[in-house]
Design a protein around this motif. Structure first.
Motif, PDB file in Angstrom:
ATOM      1  N   LYS B  42       7.282  30.027  37.434  1.00  0.00           N
ATOM      2  CA  LYS B  42       8.744  30.033  37.555  1.00  0.00           C
ATOM      3  C   LYS B  42       9.217  29.138  38.697  1.00  0.00           C
ATOM      4  CE  LYS B  42       8.734  34.385  38.512  1.00  0.00           C
ATOM      5  NZ  LYS B  42       7.352  34.847  38.562  1.00  0.00           N
ATOM      6  N   THR B  43       8.621  29.350  39.869  1.00  0.00           N
ATOM      7  CA  THR B  43       9.025  28.560  41.024  1.00  0.00           C
ATOM      8  C   THR B  43       8.756  27.076  40.790  1.00  0.00           C
ATOM      9  OG1 THR B  43       8.636  30.390  42.539  1.00  0.00           O
ATOM     10  CG2 THR B  43       8.625  28.197  43.487  1.00  0.00           C
ATOM     11  N   THR B  44       7.607  26.784  40.211  1.00  0.00           N
ATOM     12  CA  THR B  44       7.270  25.387  39.942  1.00  0.00           C
ATOM     13  C   THR B  44       8.319  24.751  39.036  1.00  0.00           C
ATOM     14  OG1 THR B  44       4.957  26.036  40.114  1.00  0.00           O
ATOM     15  CG2 THR B  44       5.411  23.870  39.191  1.00  0.00           C
ATOM     16  N   PHE B  81      16.653  29.460  48.461  1.00  0.00           N
ATOM     17  CA  PHE B  81      15.212  29.661  48.522  1.00  0.00           C
ATOM     18  C   PHE B  81      14.877  31.139  48.692  1.00  0.00           C
ATOM     19  CE2 PHE B  81      15.857  25.321  49.643  1.00  0.00           C
ATOM     20  CZ  PHE B  81      14.734  24.647  49.212  1.00  0.00           C
ATOM     21  N   GLN B  82      13.671  31.490  48.257  1.00  0.00           N
ATOM     22  CA  GLN B  82      13.233  32.883  48.317  1.00  0.00           C
ATOM     23  C   GLN B  82      13.251  33.414  49.748  1.00  0.00           C
ATOM     24  OE1 GLN B  82       9.560  33.679  46.360  1.00  0.00           O
ATOM     25  NE2 GLN B  82       9.440  35.778  47.065  1.00  0.00           N
ATOM     26  N   ASN B  83      12.768  32.594  50.685  1.00  0.00           N
ATOM     27  CA  ASN B  83      12.772  33.039  52.092  1.00  0.00           C
ATOM     28  C   ASN B  83      13.949  32.430  52.844  1.00  0.00           C
ATOM     29  OD1 ASN B  83      11.814  30.539  51.811  1.00  0.00           O
ATOM     30  ND2 ASN B  83       9.802  30.942  52.665  1.00  0.00           N
ATOM     31  N   MET B 157      18.298  29.432  41.969  1.00  0.00           N
ATOM     32  CA  MET B 157      18.002  30.537  42.880  1.00  0.00           C
ATOM     33  C   MET B 157      16.610  31.072  42.611  1.00  0.00           C
ATOM     34  SD  MET B 157      21.603  32.519  42.932  1.00  0.00           S
ATOM     35  CE  MET B 157      23.136  31.584  42.970  1.00  0.00           C
ATOM     36  N   ASP B 158      15.785  31.066  43.652  1.00  0.00           N
ATOM     37  CA  ASP B 158      14.407  31.521  43.515  1.00  0.00           C
ATOM     38  C   ASP B 158      14.255  32.899  44.162  1.00  0.00           C
ATOM     39  OD1 ASP B 158      11.756  31.826  43.179  1.00  0.00           O
ATOM     40  OD2 ASP B 158      11.138  30.040  44.289  1.00  0.00           O
ATOM     41  N   GLU B 159      14.277  33.919  43.364  1.00  0.00           N
ATOM     42  CA  GLU B 159      14.138  35.302  43.838  1.00  0.00           C
ATOM     43  C   GLU B 159      14.960  35.558  45.097  1.00  0.00           C
ATOM     44  OE1 GLU B 159      10.486  37.119  43.445  1.00  0.00           O
ATOM     45  OE2 GLU B 159       9.581  35.578  42.188  1.00  0.00           O
ATOM     46  N   PRO B 160      16.264  35.288  45.038  1.00  0.00           N
ATOM     47  CA  PRO B 160      17.046  35.378  46.275  1.00  0.00           C
ATOM     48  C   PRO B 160      17.198  36.804  46.791  1.00  0.00           C
ATOM     49  CG  PRO B 160      18.495  35.008  44.422  1.00  0.00           C
ATOM     50  CD  PRO B 160      17.106  34.916  43.889  1.00  0.00           C
TER      51      PRO B 160
END
Ligand code: ATP
Ligand code: MG
Lengths: 306, 360
Positions: B42-44, B81-83, B157-160
Motif C-alpha cells: 500500500k505504502t509503495t 505521512f504515517q509518522n 494519506m498513509d495511515e494518518p
C-alpha cells in the motif's frame, strides 16, 4: 534494601568509577598549570637554573612586547582562517559524499586517512611537495602554464600562512567530515521527503532542514575547533619555524622559541598563562552565548548513545 | 481537484515484485481507500503516486497529465505521512506555510492562508509551538493542515490515524470525513484497518501481496467479497470457513460437511462444482431449539451487547455471535441456523467467489 540504600550505593560506585579520571586530570592538567603559574612569577631562564621571585614583572614586560602582541594577532587570524576553511570544506565534502553513489562506503571509511598520518610525516610530506624547484605542486602548476616562476609556498611571507592553513586543514578536514556525516545521518529522512512533496528546491531543503539540524554540531565544533587550532604547534614549527621572518609566529610558536631558544622560560610561561586565560574567557563567552545549542547537542549525544 | 488514473502500475525492488499490475481510476472528489494486510504494498503504491518512488512499469495520470517523470513537487499532490514527518525545527505556523513559501507566495498571502487553515483545524493556539511540544493528535492535525493549506489536486494519506489512541482515532476519523466532504477532495487513503476503510471509503481497493484483489464500494466488498482473502480480511469478527461437498438429490442442491447437511437456496443452482468452501459471518448465525447445526462450545468471549461463541462442529472450529443475554458456558451443546441469504461459497482451487444469481 530500600530504594535509598540503592541510591547511595550507586552514588558511591559512581564516585569510585570517576575517581581515576579525576586523579589523572589533577596530575596532568591542574598541577602543571599551578607550577606554570609559579614559574611565571620568577626570573628563571632555563630549567633547573637559579631564580628569584619577581612578581608580575614578566607579565608587564609581555604587555609591552610588540612580538607577543603580534603573535596574539597571528593566532587570531590563524584560528579564524582555519576554522572558516576547514568547516566549509568539511561540510561541503560531507554533503557531497552523503549523496548515494557507488563506492560510498569505501570513501566514507578511508577519508579518515589524513587524520591518521602523524604530524611529523605530514609536515615533511608537504614541505617536499611545496618545494620550489622539485616539488610536485610547483612542477604541476608550471607544467599547466599557470605560473612563470615557482611559487615560494613556505618562503614567501604573504603565502606561508595560507600554505600552513591548507596543510593543517588537510589534516583536520577528514575528522570534521566524519562528524558532519554522523550529524547528517541523524536528520530524519522523511523530513526531506515531505519537503520534496512540498516542492522545496535543494537550497531551501538545506536552509530549512539540514542546517538547523547541523547547528548544534557546528556550535560544538566552533568551540572545540577554536581551542584545537589555537594550540597547533607541530605543523607550524616543523614547516616554517614561525617564519619567514615572523610571518607565521603564533603564540605557541613564540612561547616555544622564547623558552628554549631565547632562554627565558619564566617569561614564556607567563605568555602561555595569558594565552590560556584568553582561551578560557573565550570558551565561557562562547558557551554562554550559544548555551541553547549546547543543550541540544548534549541531548543529541545522549540520544545517540542510547 | 482532479481525477487520478493508475495504469498497470508495477514496482520491483531488485527481484521482488512488491506492486503487481495495479489498475485503479479514482474519480474527481472520490475518497478511495487502499486496504490490506501489512506488507502488501500500500505504502509503495502511494509513494509512487506522490513521486517518492520510481515506477518499474505503468502510468500515473493526475487530471489529464501523465506525471511519471514529474518530481513530487510538480505533481500538485499533498501527502500526510504515517509518522507525520513534521519539520522538527520549524514552528507549527512555518510548517503549515512551508509549501507555500517553496512556491514563492508572498508572505502576506501565506499568513492569510495559514490563519484560515489554523482556524479550520483548531490550531490557532499552537501556531508558535514546535512539533516536539505537541500531542500526537495535535501533530496529526498539523500534518493534515500542511496538506490542506496547499489546496492540492489530490490528497494522499498513509495511515494518518494509526498513531492515535482509540478514542481520538474515532473523533479524528469523523473530522477527516467532514473535512474532505466539505472540500470535495480527491483522496487516496491507505490503511490496514478494515473498519477505517469501511467507514471512510467511497470505494475500497483491497490489496493482497501487491495485487488489487477487489475494487468496489464498501457494502459490496462486505456482501460479495471477491475471494476468500477479502472475505476473511473485511468484517469483524472474521468470517467462518469450512470445506463442503455439493450433492444433487431430488432436484435440490445439498451442502454436505463432515458434521451437517444443508439445503442450498435456489440462487446457487447455477453452479456446477461439486466441492466448495462455505463461508458465513458470525452474526449470520441464529440459535435454534431444534434442527440446524449442532456444536460444542469451547470458548465464550463477551463483547458487550453480544457474545462471541466458539464452537467445535465436526472437525471445524467456528464462531457465532449471540445476544449477551444468552447464558452459555464452554462445554454446552448448542444448535444454530444460518441466514440463507448471507451464505458465501468459494472455489476450492483458486478461492474465488462462486456466483449466485441473487447478485447484482
Ligand atoms: N526500499 C525497499 N527495498 C526493498 N523492499 C522494500 C522497500 N520498501 C518496501 N519494501 C517491501 O515491499 C513490501 C511492501 O511494503 P509497503 O511498505 O508498501 O507495505 P504496506 O502495505 O505499506 O505495509 P504496512 O501496512 O506495514 O505499512 C514489503 O514486503 C517491504 O518489505
Ligand atoms: Mg505502509
Amino acid at each position: 534494601m530500600t530504594k535509598q540504600d540503592f541510591r547511595s550505593r550507586d552514588a558511591k560506585l559512581g564516585f569510585l568509577l570517576v575517581l581515576p579520571a579525576v586523579i589523572l586530570v589533577i596530575l596532568v592538567v591542574i598541577l602543571p598549570i599551578i607550577s606554570g603559574i609559579q614559574i611565571s612569577f620568577t626570573s628563571q631562564r632555563v630549567v633547573g637554573s637559579e631564580y628569584e621571585f619577581i612578581g608580575l614583572k614578566n607579565y608587564f614586560e609581555l604587555f609591552e612586547d610588540k612580538q607577543f602582541i603580534a603573535s596574539l594577532g597571528k593566532s587570531a587570524i590563524w584560528v579564524l582562517a582555519n576554522g572558516f576553511f576547514q568547516t566549509l570544506a568539511a561540510l561541503l565534502i560531507a554533503l557531497l559524499i552523503n549523496q548515494p553513489f557507488r563506492g560510498q562506503n569505501f570513501v566514507r571509511t578511508w577519508i579518515i586517512l589524513p587524520w591518521a598520518v602523524p604530524a611529523a610525516v605530514t609536515a615533511i610530506l608537504w614541505r617536499w611537495m611545496f618545494d620550489a624547484s622539485s616539488g610536485i605542486v610547483n612542477t604541476t602548476i608550471k607544467g599547466l602554464d599557470l605560473v612563470q616562476k615557482p611559487v615560494l609556498f613556505l618562503a614567501n611571507p604573504d603565502i606561508a600562512g595560507m600554505s600552513l592553513t591548507f596543510v593543517n586543514s588537510w589534516r583536520y578536514i577528514p575528522f570534521l567530515t566524519i562528524i558532519f556525516l554522523a550529524s547528517l545521518a541523524s536528520v530524519p529522512e522523511e523530513e526531506y521527503e515531505a519537503a520534496r512533496v512540498d516542492g522545496a528546491n535543494p537550497w531551501l531543503q538545506f536552509k530549512s532542514i539540514t542546517f538547523p539540524n547541523l547547528l548544534p554540531t557546528l556550535t560544538v565544533l566552533g568551540l572545540v575547533g577554536t581551542l584545537w587550532a589555537s594550540n597547533v604547534f607541530d605543523i607550524i614549527w616543523m614547516m616554517t619555524r614561525g617564519g619567514p621572518g615572523e610571518a607565521t609566529t603564533t603564540v605557541p610558536v613564540l612561547m616555544y622559541d622564547m623558552a628554549f631558544y631565547g632562554y627565558n622560560i619564566s617569561k614564556a610561561t607567563a605568555g602561555a598563562i595569558i594565552f590560556l586565560f584568553v582561551l578560557i574567557i573565550f570558551a565561557f563567552v562562547f558557551i554562554f552565548a550559544n548555551r541553547k545549542q549546547f543543550v541540544v547537542a548534549s541531548e543529541t549525544f545522549q540520544d545517540l548513545s542510547k | 481537484m482532479a481525477s487520478v488514473a493508475l495504469k498497470n502500475l508495477c514496482k520491483k525492488f531488485g527481484q521482488t515484485s512488491v506492486v503487481k499490475d495495479v489498475n485503479v481510476e479514482i474519480g474527481d472528489g472520490e475518497f478511495l481507500v487502499f486496504v490490506g494486510p501489512s506488507g502488501c504494498g500500500k505504502t509503495t503504491t502511494l509513494r509512487m503516486v506522490v513521486g517518492l518512488e520510481s515506477l518499474s512499469e505503468g502510468e500515473i495520470h493526475i487530471g489529464n497529465r501523465l506525471v511519471n517523470n514529474l518530481p513530487p513537487g510538480d505533481r500538485d499532490v499533498a501527502m500526510v505521512f504515517q509518522n507525520y514527518a513534521l519539520y522538527s525545527h520549524m514552528t507549527v505556523s512555518r510548517n503549515l506555510g512551508f509549501a507555500l513559501k517553496a512556491r514563492g507566495l508572498a508572505e502576506k498571502e501565506i499568513t492569510k492562508r495559514v490563519q484560515r487553515v489554523a482556524k479550520m483545524l483548531d490550531l490557532e493556539e499552537l501556531l508558535e509551538r514546535k512539533p516536539k511540544q505537541l500531542s500526537g493528535g495535535q501533530r496529526q492535525r498539523v500534518a493534515l493542515g500542511r496538506a490542506v493549506v496547499r489546496n492540492p489536486q489530490v490528497f494522499l494519506m498513509d495511515e494518518p490515524l494509526s498513531n492515535l489512541d482509540a478514542l481520538l482515532r474515532l473523533q479524528t476519523r469523523k473530522e477527516l470525513i467532514e473535512l474532505t466532504t466539505e472540500l470535495n477532495s480527491t483522496v487516496i487513503y491507505v490503511t490496514h484497518d478494515q473498519v477505517e476503510a469501511m467507514t471512510m471509503g467511497h470505494r475500497l481497493a483491497v490489496m493482497n501481496k501487491g495485487e488489487v484483489v477487489q475494487l468496489d464500494p464498501p457494502e459490496k466488498v462486505f456482501n460479495e467479497p471477491a475471494n476468500r482473502f477479502v472475505a476473511e480480511f473485511i468484517g469483524s469478527p472474521p468470517m467462518n470457513f469450512l470445506d463442503v461437498e455439493i450433492a444433487e438429490e431430488n432436484f435440490q442442491k445439498i451442502l454436505k460437511s463432515d458434521a451437517f447437511d444443508m439445503v442450498l437456496p435456489e440462487t446457487w443452482y447455477s453452479i456446477s462444482e461439486s466441492k466448495a468452501i462455505l463461508g458465513f459471518r458470525p452474526h449470520d448465525a441464529r440459535l435454534v431449539a431444534e434442527g440446524g447445526v449442532s456444536g460444542r462450545v469451547t470458548v465464550v468471549e463477551t463483547l458487550g451487547a453480544e457474545k462471541l461463541v466458539y464452537l467445535r462442529v465436526g472437525k471445524n472450529s467456528l464462531s457465532i455471535l449471540v445476544p449477551a443475554t444468552e447464558k452459555i458456558r464452554s462445554g454446552d451443546q448448542l444448535r444454530f441456523d444460518l441466514n440463507q441469504d448471507a451464505l458465501h461459497l468459494f472455489n476450492r482451487e483458486d478461492e474465488k467467489r462462486m456466483p449466485s444469481t441473487k447478485q447484482s
